[in-house]
Design a protein around this motif. Structure first.
Motif, short mmCIF file in Angstrom:
data_model
loop_
_atom_site.label_atom_id
_atom_site.label_comp_id
_atom_site.label_asym_id
_atom_site.label_seq_id
_atom_site.Cartn_x
_atom_site.Cartn_y
_atom_site.Cartn_z
N SER A 31 45.96 -42.46 3.85
CA SER A 31 45.31 -42.48 2.52
C SER A 31 46.14 -43.22 1.50
CB SER A 31 45.11 -41.04 2.01
OG SER A 31 44.36 -40.31 2.90
N MET A 32 47.44 -43.26 1.71
CA MET A 32 48.30 -43.93 0.73
C MET A 32 48.75 -45.30 1.21
SD MET A 32 51.30 -41.07 1.00
CE MET A 32 52.51 -41.83 -0.07
N GLY A 33 48.07 -45.81 2.22
CA GLY A 33 48.31 -47.18 2.63
C GLY A 33 49.43 -47.35 3.64
N ALA A 85 54.60 -33.56 0.69
CA ALA A 85 54.54 -34.37 1.92
C ALA A 85 54.38 -35.85 1.60
CB ALA A 85 53.38 -33.88 2.78
N ALA A 86 53.55 -36.17 0.62
CA ALA A 86 53.32 -37.59 0.29
C ALA A 86 54.61 -38.25 -0.20
CB ALA A 86 52.22 -37.71 -0.78
N VAL A 87 55.40 -37.51 -0.95
CA VAL A 87 56.68 -38.05 -1.43
C VAL A 87 57.62 -38.26 -0.25
CG1 VAL A 87 58.73 -37.51 -2.80
CG2 VAL A 87 56.45 -37.02 -3.72
N THR A 133 47.30 -38.11 5.38
CA THR A 133 47.83 -38.40 4.04
C THR A 133 48.50 -39.77 4.03
OG1 THR A 133 48.23 -36.05 3.70
CG2 THR A 133 49.41 -37.55 2.24
N MET A 141 56.68 -41.38 1.59
CA MET A 141 57.14 -42.58 0.89
C MET A 141 58.63 -42.81 1.18
SD MET A 141 55.73 -44.87 -0.84
CE MET A 141 54.42 -44.55 -1.97
#
Lengths: 273, 155
Positions: free
Chosen positions: B134-136, B75-77, B131, B80
């Protein structure tokens, strides 16, 4: 190719986020263990990885990392040292120097692959060799684009082609093509390290391009310029599912698709101007 | 008869970027698999996702043949990637905060529902939004549910 390995120690809950963040850097492959993510980058791309930019990621994820150098080695050595010989119809047999001779074959190639692609086992190489059989190579000027082991350039040499340029972006392929040409007594294969930009010559009668969709699509205009008006290009390295895309691009460049061959889910195309 | 499995190898490889180098090289090479063939097949299959991190599970059989399955990106990818699409840039500026939309969050949540341990898409969306933060990344607009809650811990 030498590589650098960056090993990131990171809390499991934040691992996915760190993976996404470092994925924006020049790393090409990642491996996760229970406590770390290892990220790998070719030595030549390592200069693109700015340590300060990596440090900035700590505003989102707490981590430490260490960097280790991994020198080049032939990771494919096990397969290469005991692969099986292969016969393409009775036209061409490919074997390593540790195999016995073929009983009955028109052309016998000795290929000792050293981290380079092209032994005839893969559908694409197999079909390229089949597509070469009916072509007249005698005194024809040939370009092998993405030559790998040099297998197609060497076969072209056996079929009478001259001169022959063989180019590959990978250094092991550049070296292996020279080695295999020597092994087969073919002395007119000019092995070149680089891309199509490094090929200054034109007027090729036959171009052999077993690469991939991305490179082929990008190269079509240049290949058109480099091919003689009555020349032929053999393309492979393309999946059947990509046929419509390739066909459209060929039409846009005014290429003529003469033949489409399929083995497994791979294509080999015979194309003229 | 089904082929006998030797081992499974799990890696994350960028689309179109498989090389006969670590970690693919040592992992497959030690098993006697033809690494060059794996790279050719993987790179051809992932032409449409060039540069995107793709989880791949490679099954190596005792006869040194192999198969591989490409999974959906974490999911984080995907977040991005979504942020990049929105900015129209292939390389986001890490000094600036990127953003994603709720529609993008929904698409990722639907794609990753099986992994999210959530029963409702909305619960999954809240996790994905958490998420993102959390990654800005900021999530643009109001949450598409009645109370407008954007808390990360609602499930």
């Amino acid at each position: 190719m030498n590589y650098y390995k960056y090993t990131f120690a990171v809390n499991e809950e934040k691992r996915e986020i760190l993976l996404a963040l470092i994925g924006e850097f020049a790393f090409d492959t990642f491996e996760e263990t229970t406590e770390t993510i290892s990220a790998y980058v070719p030595e030549k791309s390592d200069t693109e990885i700015d340590p300060k930019a990596l440090e900035k990621l700590k505003q989102f994820v707490d981590f430490d990392y260490e960097k280790t150098f991994i020198p080049y080695q032939n990771w494919n050595d096990v397969w290469e040292s005991n692969f099986q010989p292969i016969l393409v119809d009775n036209f061409c047999g490919i074997r390593a120097d540790f195999h016995p001779n073929f009983d009955k074959v028109d052309y016998e190639l000795l290929i000792n692959p050293q981290m380079a692609f092209g032994t005839g086992h893969h559908e694409t190489t197999f079909m390229m060799i089949q597509a070469m059989q009916p072509l007249d190579f005698s005194r024809k000027k040939v370009l092998d684009y993405g030559c790998g082991t040099g297998i197609l350039a060497i076969l072209a040499g056996m079929l009478g082609a001259d001169p022959i340029d063989a180019v590959d972006i990978e250094e092991p392929s550049f070296i292996n093509t020279k080695e295999n040409a020597l092994l087969n007594g073919i002395n007119n294969v000019h092995s070149i390290l680089g891309t199509l930009d490094n090929i200054t010559d034109h007027d090729y009668d036959i171009i052999l391009a077993n690469i991939n969709r991305h490179v082929i699509l990008d190269s079509l205009p240049t290949l058109y310029q480099k091919l003689n008006p009555d020349g032929t290009i053999l393309f492979s390295g393309i999946l059947e599912t990509d046929f419509d895309l390739i066909k459209k691009a060929l039409n846009e460049e005014k290429f003529i698709l003469k033949e489409k061959n399929l083995k497994g889910n791979w294509l080999c195309l015979v194309v003229t101007k | 008869m089904a082929k006998e499995v030797d081992t499974f190898i799990k890696l994350q490889v960028k689309g179109g970027a498989a090389n006969p180098a670590p970690p693919i090289g040592p992992a497959l090479g030690a098993k006697g698999v033809n690494i060059m063939e794996f790279c050719k097949r993987f790179n051809a299959r992932t032409e449409d996702a060039r540069g995107k991190i793709l989880p791949v599970v490679i099954t190596v059989f005792k006869d040194k043949s192999f198969e591989f399955v490409i999974k959906t990106s974490p999911a984080a990818v995907q977040l991005m990637e979504a942020a990049k699409l929105k900015k129209g840039s292939s390389v986001p500026n890490r000094d600036k905060v990127g953003s994603v939309t709720w529609d993008q969050i929904r698409a990722i949540a639907e794609d990753k529902m099986a992994d999210l341990n959530a029963f409702k898409v909305e619960s999954g969306m809240k996790m994905i939004a958490g998420t993102a933060r959390s990654m800005g990344l900021t999530v643009q607009g109001d949450a598409p549910w009645a109370d407008g809650t954007t808390s990360d811990d609602v499930n």
